[in-house]
Design a protein around this motif. Structure first.
Motif, PDB file in Angstrom:
ATOM      1  N   GLY A 471       0.827  -1.206   0.000  1.00 58.92           N
ATOM      2  CA  GLY A 471       0.000   0.000   0.000  1.00 58.92           C
ATOM      3  C   GLY A 471       0.852   1.244   0.000  1.00 58.92           C
ATOM      4  N   MET A 472       0.533   2.204  -0.882  1.00 56.04           N
ATOM      5  CA  MET A 472       1.364   3.385  -1.031  1.00 56.04           C
ATOM      6  C   MET A 472       1.366   4.257   0.222  1.00 56.04           C
ATOM      7  N   GLU A 473       0.284   4.204   1.024  1.00 60.76           N
ATOM      8  CA  GLU A 473       0.227   5.045   2.214  1.00 60.76           C
ATOM      9  C   GLU A 473       1.237   4.629   3.268  1.00 60.76           C
ATOM     10  N   ASN A 474       1.836   3.453   3.104  1.00 60.83           N
ATOM     11  CA  ASN A 474       2.824   2.983   4.078  1.00 60.83           C
ATOM     12  C   ASN A 474       4.180   3.659   3.921  1.00 60.83           C
ATOM     13  N   ASP A 475       4.355   4.478   2.871  1.00 62.75           N
ATOM     14  CA  ASP A 475       5.613   5.206   2.702  1.00 62.75           C
ATOM     15  C   ASP A 475       5.788   6.273   3.773  1.00 62.75           C
ATOM     16  N   GLY A 508       1.423  11.890  -5.906  1.00 62.23           N
ATOM     17  CA  GLY A 508       1.549  11.499  -7.314  1.00 62.23           C
ATOM     18  C   GLY A 508       1.012  10.111  -7.567  1.00 62.23           C
ATOM     19  N   GLN A 509       1.340   9.174  -6.681  1.00 64.20           N
ATOM     20  CA  GLN A 509       0.822   7.808  -6.836  1.00 64.20           C
ATOM     21  C   GLN A 509      -0.692   7.782  -6.731  1.00 64.20           C
ATOM     22  N   TYR A 510      -1.222   8.589  -5.829  1.00 65.79           N
ATOM     23  CA  TYR A 510      -2.673   8.641  -5.637  1.00 65.79           C
ATOM     24  C   TYR A 510      -3.370   9.147  -6.899  1.00 65.79           C
ATOM     25  N   LYS A 511      -2.815  10.207  -7.497  1.00 70.54           N
ATOM     26  CA  LYS A 511      -3.418  10.767  -8.710  1.00 70.54           C
ATOM     27  C   LYS A 511      -3.353   9.786  -9.874  1.00 70.54           C
ATOM     28  N   ALA A 517     -10.505  11.069  -9.005  1.00 73.12           N
ATOM     29  CA  ALA A 517     -10.902  11.288  -7.618  1.00 73.12           C
ATOM     30  C   ALA A 517     -11.170  12.773  -7.358  1.00 73.12           C
ATOM     31  N   LYS A 518     -12.271  13.058  -6.668  1.00 76.04           N
ATOM     32  CA  LYS A 518     -12.612  14.442  -6.345  1.00 76.04           C
ATOM     33  C   LYS A 518     -11.850  14.928  -5.115  1.00 76.04           C
ATOM     34  N   GLU A 519     -11.527  14.000  -4.213  1.00 79.95           N
ATOM     35  CA  GLU A 519     -10.813  14.365  -2.996  1.00 79.95           C
ATOM     36  C   GLU A 519      -9.318  14.176  -3.189  1.00 79.95           C
ATOM     37  N   GLY A 520      -8.537  14.884  -2.378  1.00 76.35           N
ATOM     38  CA  GLY A 520      -7.088  14.803  -2.473  1.00 76.35           C
ATOM     39  C   GLY A 520      -6.536  13.533  -1.854  1.00 76.35           C
ATOM     40  N   ALA A 521      -5.218  13.362  -1.982  1.00 70.53           N
ATOM     41  CA  ALA A 521      -4.565  12.154  -1.478  1.00 70.53           C
ATOM     42  C   ALA A 521      -4.716  12.001   0.026  1.00 70.53           C
ATOM     43  N   GLY A 522      -4.758  13.128   0.722  1.00 71.88           N
ATOM     44  CA  GLY A 522      -4.850  13.065   2.180  1.00 71.88           C
ATOM     45  C   GLY A 522      -6.126  12.451   2.690  1.00 71.88           C
ATOM     46  N   SER A 523      -7.130  12.319   1.817  1.00 75.22           N
ATOM     47  CA  SER A 523      -8.426  11.801   2.256  1.00 75.22           C
ATOM     48  C   SER A 523      -8.362  10.335   2.671  1.00 75.22           C
ATOM     49  N   ILE A 524      -7.373   9.603   2.178  1.00 74.48           N
ATOM     50  CA  ILE A 524      -7.294   8.176   2.526  1.00 74.48           C
ATOM     51  C   ILE A 524      -6.326   7.919   3.675  1.00 74.48           C
ATOM     52  N   LEU A 525      -5.722   8.994   4.195  1.00 76.09           N
ATOM     53  CA  LEU A 525      -4.784   8.841   5.307  1.00 76.09           C
ATOM     54  C   LEU A 525      -5.499   9.045   6.636  1.00 76.09           C
ATOM     55  N   THR A 558      -2.008  20.145  14.754  1.00 74.83           N
ATOM     56  CA  THR A 558      -3.007  20.215  15.823  1.00 74.83           C
ATOM     57  C   THR A 558      -4.428  20.100  15.293  1.00 74.83           C
ATOM     58  N   PHE A 559      -4.627  20.453  14.027  1.00 77.14           N
ATOM     59  CA  PHE A 559      -5.952  20.273  13.427  1.00 77.14           C
ATOM     60  C   PHE A 559      -6.279  18.786  13.306  1.00 77.14           C
ATOM     61  N   TYR A 560      -5.327  17.998  12.814  1.00 81.94           N
ATOM     62  CA  TYR A 560      -5.557  16.563  12.644  1.00 81.94           C
ATOM     63  C   TYR A 560      -5.377  15.789  13.948  1.00 81.94           C
TER      64      TYR A 560
END
Length: 631
Positions: A471-475, A508-511, A517-525, A558-560
């Protein structure tokens, strides 16, 4: 002919020996083990169970972000424990051991109620053997030696106690007792869902012993099982209502696992095979766990061959055929074995579990093992087709094998429980067992960073680059740890490059993977991961004295992570850096509030040294330094 019961004095002495033996095996772990693995996120880095203002929110949030795991009662015991005596691993592990001892005793009590043996003396001694098998079984080490294993220990305790009450009482008294106990079981862990089915199984098999349908109906009416199931159903509906209030959905499916099955009939076959392999895994852990103990049991669905699929499907078919056969036999062995299998169903990946690429965990056997232990001492040897000479040696041979098994199990407990001592020992064990499992690599590197062993962390991170990430998010976790290692060597500019480069690569991998996708890469993190990522960037920018960029990243951190102490801490340092004393103080107060007690002194020291260096430079922020001097 029914014989007299076993002498109470002898039974009491043997029971004391069983309890003392279990305590002797686990006591070094209780006294020596610290917190490890998920304990850090549940108790150390998270204030939800320590801050009185946050406890209610902490009790009703998922224990793992993005899941529907709802377990407020065990969390409440931790919150009470921390409120009364602070965060103390000895207390946490001692409570777990007490639950394990209680469960062990309940195994004996339920066996005495459910076993069909007419010989009370033999039944009592077999109950003690079942307790011993359960108490020292190596598959239960994880739940007892790891603080967060309390979820499994508590659902087992209330489940078994509820079953014992059902078997011991009748009428209104039974209903009034089983309802609150089942309530506690449901609010401990989802595995409690199987209890109504277990009651129906027990009474259904008993009912089949009647001569005709009318007698079966009469027996079921007299047993009160339907009233009991209805009362448990009402508790279940209440549980569902409460969970629905706090959660948008009642259950979730691990999408990565589900997508691995494929589509159509081939996908269905792969799913059934995966269930079969899950059951085979648990069978191995029950019968011979000594060579397969590990925090992780990775399994790749995509790597299953046609033979693997066939074996998995055969295992499911064999289970179903065996269940039908055991129901027809209607003996104690079959009843206990079937109950154990029913208890396993929620963790058999019928609904794919979110457990980090593992096929299962040892702690999931805490409840089923209670009934498998009872089954082990209920094997109907008297019905086996043995010659007279074989019958003479069968029982002594089994007793010798069982004794050796218990001795080996005890040795395993004594050797394995200390591996849960802390994050470093645990993840070293996980890494040594599965060096090509990416999660084990990142966990070991993270533990090395936490314990200031940066050379070891760098070595493991280099090895992790050669391992399938799944999974790319593991980077990002690897990049965060690499940045920590670079920061220790004062290479903060390189740390920033690594962090920002990892996020750019991930985006880049997400795109490329989701071009529409309408949402950005951060949406799956997960929000927690994003908070840790931006906290690492904030720390690095503070170190190179780019305080404006540090403040920008601190806002994101602090937001997240609104209760993440280190996010607030580095944001406070950034505010101090630009000379904003009031904001820095407000942010530092939050860091102080959310930090576990043992870490507060370290924060105070770092803050004091940081502001001291700021005020010692050629053009210090005058207002800040004036306030600091007054402080």
């Amino acid at each position: 002919m029914t014989q007299l019961p076993a002498p109470k004095r002898i039974v009491g002495l043997l029971l004391l020996l069983v309890v003392a033996g279990i305590c002797a095996l686990y006591m070094p772990a209780v006294l020596g083990n610290s917190y490890a693995w998920d304990d850090w996120e549940l108790f150390i880095n998270s204030p939800y169970l320590r801050d009185p203002a946050l406890i209610i929110e902490g009790l009703v949030k998922p224990i793992i972000p993005g899941t529907t795991y709802f377990r407020p009662l065990p969390l409440a015991t931790f919150a009470l424990e921390f409120y009364v005596g602070g965060v103390n691993p000895i207390v946490s592990h001692a409570i777990n051991l007490l639950f394990h001892l209680a469960n062990t005793i309940l195994v004996g009590l339920i066996f005495m109620r459910l076993s069909q043996l007419p010989d009370e003396r033999k039944k009592t001694y077999l109950a003690l053997i079942a307790m011993t098998l359960y108490g020292v079984h190596p598959a239960l080490i994880e739940a007892v030696a790891w603080a967060a294993g309390r979820f499994d220990l508590m659902v087992t305790f209330f489940y078994l106690l509820c079953l014992w009450v059902y078997l011991s009482f009748d009428g209104a008294k039974r209903i009034l007792l089983i309802m609150p106990l089942y309530f506690c079981a449901c609010f401990s862990k989802e595995m409690a869902v199987t209890l109504p089915a277990v009651l129906l199984l027990i009474e259904g098999i008993r009912g089949l012993q009647q001569k005709n349908i009318s007698e079966v109906k009469g027996y079921l009416e007299r047993s009160g099982v339907l009233a009991s199931i209805v009362s448990l159903g009402l508790v279940g509906l209440f549980y569902i209502g409460v969970k629905s209030f706090f959660f948008p959905q009642l259950a979730h499916v691990d999408s990565d696992v589900a997508n691995s099955f494929g589509s159509g009939s081939a996908g269905g076959a792969a799913h059934i095979a995966f269930i079969g392999h899950t059951l085979l895994f648990y069978a191995r852990m029950v019968l011979w766990p000594f060579s397969n103990l590990s925090p992780h049991h990775p399994f790749s669905i995509k790597d299953m061959t046609s033979l693997d699929v066939g074996i998995g499907i055969f295992a499911v078919v064999l289970l179903l055929a065996s269940a039908i056969y055991l129901i027809k036999k209607r003996n104690s062995f079959g009843v206990f074995l079937l109950i154990g299998v029913v208890c396993l169903l929620p963790v058999s990946n019928i609904i794919p579990l979110t457990i980090g690429g593992n096929i299962g965990h040892e702690r999931f056997l805490v409840l089923p093992m209670a009934f498998f232990s009872m089954a082990a001492v209920s094997i109907p040897l008297n019905k086996a087709m043995l010659s007279p000479s074989m019958q003479k040696i069968a029982l002594p041979s089994i007793l010798i094998f069982a004794s050796l098994w218990v001795v080996i199990a005890g040795m395993n407990v004594r050797l394995t429980a200390p591996l849960w001592r802390n994050d470093l020992t645990l993840w070293k064990w996980a890494y040594d067992t599965n060096p090509n499992f990416y999660v084990a690599n990142i966990g070991y590197a993270g533990a090395a960073v936490r314990y200031q062993q940066f050379e070891l962390a760098d070595k493991i991170l280099q090895h992790a680059k050669k391992v399938d990430r799944k999974g790319m998010e593991n980077d990002l976790p690897a990049a965060i740890l690499e940045a920590r290692v670079l920061g220790k060597n004062n290479q903060y500019s390189q740390a920033i490059q690594v962090l920002e480069g990892a996020m750019d690569e991930f985006s880049g991998q997400y795109k490329r993977k989701y071009p529409n996708a309408k949402e950005g890469a951060g949406s799956i993190l997960p929000a927690q991961l994003k908070s840790v990522y931006y906290t690492a960037l904030t720390e690095a920018y503070v170190a190179i004295k780019d305080f404006e960029k540090a403040r920008v990243n601190g806002e994101l951190a602090t937001f997240y992570g609104p209760v993440y102490s280190l996010a607030w801490f580095y944001k406070a340092l950034a505010s101090y850096g630009v000379g904003n004393w009031s904001e820095g103080q407000a942010e530092y107060a939050k860091a102080h509030r959310y930090m576990v007690e043992v870490g507060v002194e370290s924060l105070d020291t770092v803050r004091k040294n940081f502001i001291g260096r700021l005020c010692g430079q050629s053009a210090p922020p005058a207002d800040l330094c004036l306030h600091f001097a007054r402080e």
